[in-house]
Enzyme design. Sequence first.
Site, PDB file in Angstrom:
ATOM      1  N   ASN A   1       0.867  -1.180   0.000  1.00  0.00           N
ATOM      2  CA  ASN A   1       0.000   0.000   0.000  1.00  0.00           C
ATOM      3  C   ASN A   1       0.904   1.229   0.000  1.00  0.00           C
ATOM      4  O   ASN A   1       1.487   1.576   1.029  1.00  0.00           O
ATOM      5  CB  ASN A   1      -0.891  -0.026   1.254  1.00  0.00           C
ATOM      6  CG  ASN A   1      -1.739   1.231   1.379  1.00  0.00           C
ATOM      7  OD1 ASN A   1      -1.764   2.070   0.478  1.00  0.00           O
ATOM      8  ND2 ASN A   1      -2.430   1.377   2.500  1.00  0.00           N
TER       9      ASN A   1
ATOM     10  N   GLU B   1      -5.129  -4.786  10.795  1.00  0.00           N
ATOM     11  CA  GLU B   1      -4.140  -3.716  10.932  1.00  0.00           C
ATOM     12  C   GLU B   1      -4.390  -2.957  12.231  1.00  0.00           C
ATOM     13  O   GLU B   1      -5.178  -2.003  12.262  1.00  0.00           O
ATOM     14  CB  GLU B   1      -4.250  -2.738   9.754  1.00  0.00           C
ATOM     15  CG  GLU B   1      -3.929  -3.351   8.410  1.00  0.00           C
ATOM     16  CD  GLU B   1      -3.298  -2.336   7.455  1.00  0.00           C
ATOM     17  OE1 GLU B   1      -2.245  -2.650   6.917  1.00  0.00           O
ATOM     18  OE2 GLU B   1      -3.849  -1.243   7.272  1.00  0.00           O
TER      19      GLU B   1
ATOM     20  N   GLY C   1       2.794   2.337  10.837  1.00  0.00           N
ATOM     21  CA  GLY C   1       3.780   3.413  10.686  1.00  0.00           C
ATOM     22  C   GLY C   1       4.517   3.766  11.963  1.00  0.00           C
ATOM     23  O   GLY C   1       5.172   4.805  12.029  1.00  0.00           O
TER      24      GLY C   1
ATOM     25  N   SER D   1       3.732  -2.058  10.421  1.00  0.00           N
ATOM     26  CA  SER D   1       5.176  -2.145  10.681  1.00  0.00           C
ATOM     27  C   SER D   1       5.785  -3.500  10.320  1.00  0.00           C
ATOM     28  O   SER D   1       6.687  -3.980  11.006  1.00  0.00           O
ATOM     29  CB  SER D   1       5.488  -1.770  12.141  1.00  0.00           C
ATOM     30  OG  SER D   1       5.123  -0.417  12.381  1.00  0.00           O
TER      31      SER D   1
ATOM     32  N   LYS E   1       0.116   4.223  -0.227  1.00  0.00           N
ATOM     33  CA  LYS E   1      -0.531   5.407   0.366  1.00  0.00           C
ATOM     34  C   LYS E   1      -0.322   6.613  -0.567  1.00  0.00           C
ATOM     35  O   LYS E   1      -0.193   6.417  -1.777  1.00  0.00           O
ATOM     36  CB  LYS E   1      -0.015   5.643   1.788  1.00  0.00           C
ATOM     37  CG  LYS E   1      -0.130   4.358   2.634  1.00  0.00           C
ATOM     38  CD  LYS E   1       0.076   4.553   4.097  1.00  0.00           C
ATOM     39  CE  LYS E   1      -0.087   3.214   4.814  1.00  0.00           C
ATOM     40  NZ  LYS E   1       0.012   3.307   6.259  1.00  0.00           N
TER      41      LYS E   1
ATOM     42  N   GLU F   1      -6.718   4.815   8.063  1.00  0.00           N
ATOM     43  CA  GLU F   1      -6.542   6.238   7.711  1.00  0.00           C
ATOM     44  C   GLU F   1      -7.817   6.803   7.089  1.00  0.00           C
ATOM     45  O   GLU F   1      -8.158   7.968   7.293  1.00  0.00           O
ATOM     46  CB  GLU F   1      -5.328   6.391   6.774  1.00  0.00           C
ATOM     47  CG  GLU F   1      -4.024   6.192   7.530  1.00  0.00           C
ATOM     48  CD  GLU F   1      -2.899   5.568   6.723  1.00  0.00           C
ATOM     49  OE1 GLU F   1      -2.948   5.604   5.478  1.00  0.00           O
ATOM     50  OE2 GLU F   1      -1.965   5.034   7.356  1.00  0.00           O
TER      51      GLU F   1
ATOM     52  N   HIS G   1      -9.465   1.239   5.247  1.00  0.00           N
ATOM     53  CA  HIS G   1      -8.167   1.429   5.910  1.00  0.00           C
ATOM     54  C   HIS G   1      -8.346   2.385   7.092  1.00  0.00           C
ATOM     55  O   HIS G   1      -9.159   3.305   7.034  1.00  0.00           O
ATOM     56  CB  HIS G   1      -7.150   1.999   4.912  1.00  0.00           C
ATOM     57  CG  HIS G   1      -5.750   1.960   5.431  1.00  0.00           C
ATOM     58  ND1 HIS G   1      -5.269   2.899   6.312  1.00  0.00           N
ATOM     59  CD2 HIS G   1      -4.739   1.078   5.226  1.00  0.00           C
ATOM     60  CE1 HIS G   1      -4.014   2.588   6.614  1.00  0.00           C
ATOM     61  NE2 HIS G   1      -3.668   1.499   5.973  1.00  0.00           N
TER      62      HIS G   1
HETATM   63  P1  13P Z   1       3.229   0.401   7.698  1.00  0.00           P
HETATM   64  O1  13P Z   1       3.721  -0.876   7.071  1.00  0.00           O
HETATM   65  O2  13P Z   1       3.963   1.611   7.201  1.00  0.00           O
HETATM   66  O3  13P Z   1       3.155   0.310   9.185  1.00  0.00           O
HETATM   67  O4  13P Z   1       1.718   0.617   7.174  1.00  0.00           O
HETATM   68  C1  13P Z   1       0.816  -0.419   7.273  1.00  0.00           C
HETATM   69  C2  13P Z   1      -0.400  -0.058   6.513  1.00  0.00           C
HETATM   70  O5  13P Z   1      -1.144   0.830   6.891  1.00  0.00           O
HETATM   71  C3  13P Z   1      -0.677  -0.795   5.267  1.00  0.00           C
HETATM   72  O6  13P Z   1      -1.948  -0.543   4.798  1.00  0.00           O
END
Ligand code: 13P
Length: 253
Positions: free
Chosen positions: A9, A168, A174, A213, A11, A98, A96
């Site tokens: 992803n 997640e 992150g 992560s 983003k 976010e 997601h």
């Molecule tokens: P990270 O791997 O940067 O922690 O992000 C995970 C994520 O949100 C994947 O959709």
Amino acid sequence: MRQPLVMGNWKMNGRRSMVESLLKVVMADIGELSGVEVAVCPPYPYVGLVMDRLAAHSTVVCGAQDVSAYADGAYTGEVSAEMARDVGCRFAIIGHSERRTLFGETDAVVAQKFARSLAADLTPVLCVGETSAERDAGRTQEVVLRQLSAVFKECGSGAFERAVVAYEPVWAIGTGRAASPEEAQAVHRFIRDVITRQNAPAAGRLRILYGGSVKAQNARELFGQDDIDGGLIGGASLVGADFVSICRAAGIG
Ligand code: 13P
């Protein structure tokens, strides 16, 4: 046996040059990888470029990071699931954290997006997971159950026959602080149990990805858990060599 799936992803990151160089590394090194399905999810403006570069490559497919809850029509700025499918996406990340936290997507909106994806022949990747406050309050299962139930309510007991779930935990995204393999496995098991109660055959086939992560260093141990069928990778999917290592770990995990 469930085929492992690793999804990157990206983003809201990237430019044409990054897309070109990243895909060059991924395609060169993933060529010989067998048994793992790999998807990259670029921002929409780059989907065409990704499709172009992946054209001759059967192992890697393209996914969308989000789709509209609406069908085609007067919804300025939105992209429908039908459009995402039309330009070649095979998966769509839905709900997601976010999107849920920064853009106010409710469980009901997420469920509509899930339904739109299924109707457009896109495989929805439903993201579920608790915040750190919810985990500390012992509410992880309650939150995940609520998120899954909204989809069952909208789509019925067949909802997960052609879908993927991504666990997640919000506190792991992150932050560099992944869930331990045991912590993740416990929630993955819970997710499969919840879906088994509605539709046992679908639950047995369902791929449940872990995200939060994941790095080259911890991927193998995470993917080695019984109910972890691959990963949804954020930051590490922007570094070609790291993403390739993670995909390899899914092949041997
Ligand atoms: P990270 O791997 O940067 O922690 O992000 C995970 C994520 O949100 C994947 O959709």
